[in-house]
Design an enzyme around this catalytic site. Structure first.
Site, PDB file in Angstrom:
ATOM      1  N   MET A  16      45.020  32.697 -65.051  1.00  0.00           N
ATOM      2  CA  MET A  16      43.885  33.617 -64.498  1.00  0.00           C
ATOM      3  C   MET A  16      44.344  34.908 -65.113  1.00  0.00           C
ATOM      4  O   MET A  16      43.550  35.895 -65.398  1.00  0.00           O
ATOM      5  CB  MET A  16      43.699  33.473 -63.097  1.00  0.00           C
ATOM      6  CG  MET A  16      42.784  32.358 -62.832  1.00  0.00           C
ATOM      7  SD  MET A  16      42.338  32.503 -61.144  1.00  0.00           S
ATOM      8  CE  MET A  16      43.368  31.254 -60.506  1.00  0.00           C
ATOM      9  N   ASP A  59      58.987  41.464 -65.100  1.00  0.00           N
ATOM     10  CA  ASP A  59      59.703  40.378 -64.051  1.00  0.00           C
ATOM     11  C   ASP A  59      59.612  40.744 -62.928  1.00  0.00           C
ATOM     12  O   ASP A  59      60.536  41.805 -62.496  1.00  0.00           O
ATOM     13  CB  ASP A  59      60.953  39.908 -64.716  1.00  0.00           C
ATOM     14  CG  ASP A  59      61.517  38.554 -63.669  1.00  0.00           C
ATOM     15  OD1 ASP A  59      61.296  38.462 -62.782  1.00  0.00           O
ATOM     16  OD2 ASP A  59      62.815  38.327 -64.218  1.00  0.00           O
ATOM     17  N   ASN A  86      48.424  39.494 -59.715  1.00  0.00           N
ATOM     18  CA  ASN A  86      47.890  38.097 -60.185  1.00  0.00           C
ATOM     19  C   ASN A  86      49.017  37.278 -60.097  1.00  0.00           C
ATOM     20  O   ASN A  86      48.740  36.135 -59.758  1.00  0.00           O
ATOM     21  CB  ASN A  86      47.173  38.326 -61.385  1.00  0.00           C
ATOM     22  CG  ASN A  86      47.148  36.774 -61.790  1.00  0.00           C
ATOM     23  OD1 ASN A  86      46.336  35.916 -61.555  1.00  0.00           O
ATOM     24  ND2 ASN A  86      48.024  36.413 -62.976  1.00  0.00           N
ATOM     25  N   TYR A 159      54.181  29.082 -50.098  1.00  0.00           N
ATOM     26  CA  TYR A 159      53.012  29.437 -50.358  1.00  0.00           C
ATOM     27  C   TYR A 159      51.972  29.881 -49.653  1.00  0.00           C
ATOM     28  O   TYR A 159      51.490  31.276 -49.540  1.00  0.00           O
ATOM     29  CB  TYR A 159      52.455  28.422 -51.242  1.00  0.00           C
ATOM     30  CG  TYR A 159      51.357  28.974 -52.097  1.00  0.00           C
ATOM     31  CD1 TYR A 159      51.504  29.708 -53.336  1.00  0.00           C
ATOM     32  CD2 TYR A 159      50.005  28.729 -51.802  1.00  0.00           C
ATOM     33  CE1 TYR A 159      50.346  29.931 -54.212  1.00  0.00           C
ATOM     34  CE2 TYR A 159      48.916  29.267 -52.730  1.00  0.00           C
ATOM     35  CZ  TYR A 159      49.231  29.869 -53.595  1.00  0.00           C
ATOM     36  OH  TYR A 159      48.257  30.255 -54.564  1.00  0.00           O
ATOM     37  N   LYS A 163      50.813  34.117 -48.675  1.00  0.00           N
ATOM     38  CA  LYS A 163      49.377  34.641 -48.851  1.00  0.00           C
ATOM     39  C   LYS A 163      48.903  35.094 -47.718  1.00  0.00           C
ATOM     40  O   LYS A 163      48.111  35.964 -47.818  1.00  0.00           O
ATOM     41  CB  LYS A 163      48.566  33.461 -49.579  1.00  0.00           C
ATOM     42  CG  LYS A 163      48.928  32.976 -50.837  1.00  0.00           C
ATOM     43  CD  LYS A 163      48.785  34.056 -52.058  1.00  0.00           C
ATOM     44  CE  LYS A 163      49.027  33.557 -53.614  1.00  0.00           C
ATOM     45  NZ  LYS A 163      48.986  34.431 -54.513  1.00  0.00           N
ATOM     46  N   VAL A 192      41.114  26.478 -59.302  1.00  0.00           N
ATOM     47  CA  VAL A 192      40.827  26.815 -60.865  1.00  0.00           C
ATOM     48  C   VAL A 192      41.858  26.118 -61.675  1.00  0.00           C
ATOM     49  O   VAL A 192      43.001  25.889 -61.324  1.00  0.00           O
ATOM     50  CB  VAL A 192      41.072  28.289 -61.061  1.00  0.00           C
ATOM     51  CG1 VAL A 192      40.835  28.882 -62.409  1.00  0.00           C
ATOM     52  CG2 VAL A 192      40.445  29.159 -59.941  1.00  0.00           C
TER      53      VAL A 192
HETATM   54  N1  LIG Z   1      44.753  28.181 -59.683  1.00  0.00           N
HETATM   55  C1  LIG Z   1      44.477  28.174 -58.607  1.00  0.00           C
HETATM   56  O1  LIG Z   1      43.766  27.142 -58.216  1.00  0.00           O
HETATM   57  C2  LIG Z   1      44.611  29.139 -57.578  1.00  0.00           C
HETATM   58  C3  LIG Z   1      43.908  29.173 -56.315  1.00  0.00           C
HETATM   59  C4  LIG Z   1      44.206  30.050 -55.363  1.00  0.00           C
HETATM   60  C5  LIG Z   1      45.180  31.284 -55.837  1.00  0.00           C
HETATM   61  N2  LIG Z   1      45.707  31.252 -57.030  1.00  0.00           N
HETATM   62  C6  LIG Z   1      46.415  32.443 -57.303  1.00  0.00           C
HETATM   63  O2  LIG Z   1      45.843  32.809 -58.414  1.00  0.00           O
HETATM   64  C7  LIG Z   1      47.182  33.725 -59.063  1.00  0.00           C
HETATM   65  C8  LIG Z   1      46.995  33.302 -60.582  1.00  0.00           C
HETATM   66  O3  LIG Z   1      47.575  31.747 -60.486  1.00  0.00           O
HETATM   67  P1  LIG Z   1      47.491  30.758 -61.929  1.00  0.00           P
HETATM   68  O4  LIG Z   1      46.500  29.457 -61.232  1.00  0.00           O
HETATM   69  O5  LIG Z   1      46.743  31.723 -63.115  1.00  0.00           O
HETATM   70  O6  LIG Z   1      49.046  30.453 -61.916  1.00  0.00           O
HETATM   71  P2  LIG Z   1      49.845  30.027 -63.364  1.00  0.00           P
HETATM   72  O7  LIG Z   1      48.953  29.809 -64.378  1.00  0.00           O
HETATM   73  O8  LIG Z   1      50.819  28.996 -62.635  1.00  0.00           O
HETATM   74  O9  LIG Z   1      50.290  31.329 -63.691  1.00  0.00           O
HETATM   75  C9  LIG Z   1      51.367  32.107 -63.117  1.00  0.00           C
HETATM   76  C10 LIG Z   1      51.527  33.527 -63.646  1.00  0.00           C
HETATM   77  O10 LIG Z   1      52.351  34.189 -62.874  1.00  0.00           O
HETATM   78  C11 LIG Z   1      53.647  34.530 -63.336  1.00  0.00           C
HETATM   79  N3  LIG Z   1      54.871  34.616 -62.598  1.00  0.00           N
HETATM   80  C12 LIG Z   1      55.509  33.730 -61.926  1.00  0.00           C
HETATM   81  N4  LIG Z   1      56.677  34.249 -61.637  1.00  0.00           N
HETATM   82  C13 LIG Z   1      56.808  35.401 -61.887  1.00  0.00           C
HETATM   83  C14 LIG Z   1      57.718  36.607 -61.845  1.00  0.00           C
HETATM   84  N5  LIG Z   1      58.820  36.429 -61.153  1.00  0.00           N
HETATM   85  N6  LIG Z   1      57.394  37.645 -62.304  1.00  0.00           N
HETATM   86  C15 LIG Z   1      56.300  37.806 -63.209  1.00  0.00           C
HETATM   87  N7  LIG Z   1      55.373  36.961 -63.286  1.00  0.00           N
HETATM   88  C16 LIG Z   1      55.949  35.754 -62.761  1.00  0.00           C
HETATM   89  C17 LIG Z   1      53.698  33.368 -64.516  1.00  0.00           C
HETATM   90  O11 LIG Z   1      54.857  33.785 -65.481  1.00  0.00           O
HETATM   91  P3  LIG Z   1      55.662  32.680 -66.407  1.00  0.00           P
HETATM   92  O12 LIG Z   1      54.765  32.060 -67.474  1.00  0.00           O
HETATM   93  O13 LIG Z   1      56.773  33.641 -66.756  1.00  0.00           O
HETATM   94  O14 LIG Z   1      56.133  31.739 -65.411  1.00  0.00           O
HETATM   95  C18 LIG Z   1      52.315  33.240 -64.974  1.00  0.00           C
HETATM   96  O15 LIG Z   1      52.131  34.174 -66.015  1.00  0.00           O
HETATM   97  C19 LIG Z   1      48.131  33.334 -58.371  1.00  0.00           C
HETATM   98  O16 LIG Z   1      48.829  34.443 -57.344  1.00  0.00           O
HETATM   99  C20 LIG Z   1      47.761  32.229 -57.521  1.00  0.00           C
HETATM  100  O17 LIG Z   1      48.688  31.972 -56.430  1.00  0.00           O
HETATM  101  C21 LIG Z   1      45.503  30.071 -58.069  1.00  0.00           C
END
Ligand SMILES: NC(=O)c1ccc[n+]([C@@H]2O[C@H](COP(=O)([O-])OP(=O)(O)OC[C@H]3O[C@@H](n4cnc5c(N)ncnc54)[C@H](OP(=O)(O)O)[C@@H]3O)[C@@H](O)[C@H]2O)c1
Length: 236
Positions: A16, A59, A86, A159, A163, A192
């Site tokens: 996202m 980071d 994010n 987690y 949140k 998502v």
């Molecule tokens: N997907 C869902 O269904 C869902 C539902 C509810 C909420 N969310 C929330 O939406 C947000 C985005 O989720 P997503 O599904 O897009 O997740 P994702 O595809 O797993 O991507 C996570 C992102 O966070 C980055 N990240 C992790 N640790 C980090 C650090 N120490 N420093 C900087 N960046 C870091 C990752 O970077 P790397 O590539 O370097 O690991 C990646 O760019 C999150 O906050 C998640 O909790 C997601």
């Protein structure tokens, strides 16, 4: 200096976060795409193209990166209009533990809180002087229904706690900052299809980021201190 509005998105290299960078660039924002690994950020920015998206190494586990990003924004743009917190991790169950709280690995919970909750506080505080230079600053914290106290379930304690706490962080900033100048809100994107959400999730990336983009950009969107899904307030 550019006259475009400036946005920073953490975790902008995939999922996202990348889609959010793409959408903000299409709305003519100058976008800083934060990426833990700079090469991954450069590669991700190239998929968007144009000159609206600039990768920056961020980071969230490294306070020096946070300071450096604030410096880059200060010297290149002199202001920050939008911050999207994010980046997030969901690592409960790593290391052979189940993801039940009765079997919790405290180290995992602590690591999760650092990325999902404490880093956003550090980042906001580092960037507030740049957000003070604009009239309508927006901070959007990407939270989750898994952090809703009114719908709390078992499992994934790191987690869930991160949140719930991010939601509290949202409310605290909203209480301390003048709502006429800063709007600070939390959003649940729904389930998502990303690396975190998995292939079976019922929402597309576009659906997942819609409310965050609305909170970050729409003139009429929201007040400050709310929790939203599908552009509507939801219970904490
Ligand atoms: N997907 C869902 O269904 C869902 C539902 C509810 C909420 N969310 C929330 O939406 C947000 C985005 O989720 P997503 O599904 O897009 O997740 P994702 O595809 O797993 O991507 C996570 C992102 O966070 C980055 N990240 C992790 N640790 C980090 C650090 N120490 N420093 C900087 N960046 C870091 C990752 O970077 P790397 O590539 O370097 O690991 C990646 O760019 C999150 O906050 C998640 O909790 C997601």
């Amino acid at each position: 200096m550019s006259t475009a509005k400036v946005a920073l998105v953490t975790g902008g290299n995939r999922g996202m976060g990348l889609e959010t960078c793409r959408a903000l660039a299409a709305l003519d924002f100058q976008v800083l795409l934060g990426s833990r690994d700079l090469d991954a950020g450069i590669e991700a920015a190239a998929t968007i193209g144009g000159d609206r998206v600039e990768p920056v190494k961020l980071d969230l586990g490294n306070p020096a990166d946070i300071d450096a990003v604030a410096q880059v924004i200060a010297s290149n743009f002199g202001q920050l209009d939008v911050l999207i917190n994010n980046a997030g991790i969901m690592i409960d169950g790593e290391g052979g533990h189940s993801s039940a709280i009765v079997d919790a690995d405290i180290d995992v919970i602590e690591r999760t809180l650092r990325v999902n909750t404490l880093a956003p506080i550090m980042l906001i505080n580092a960037l507030l002087p740049l957000m003070a230079r604009v009239d309508d600053a927006r901070i959007v914290n990407i939270s989750s229904g898994m952090g809703q106290l009114c719908d709390m379930d078992g499992g994934n304690p790191g987690y869930r706690l991160s949140k719930v706490a991010l939601n509290a962080v949202t409310r605290i900033y909203a209480a301390e900052l003048d709502p006429a100048r800063y709007r600070v809100n939390a959003v649940c994107p729904g389930w998502v299809r990303t690396d975190m959400g998995g292939a079976d999730a019922d929402r597309s990336l576009a659906e997942g980021i819609d409310t965050a983009i609305w909170l970050a950009t729409a003139a009429e969107a929201s007040g400050s201190g709310g929790f939203y899904r599908d552009r509507k307030p939801i219970d904490w």
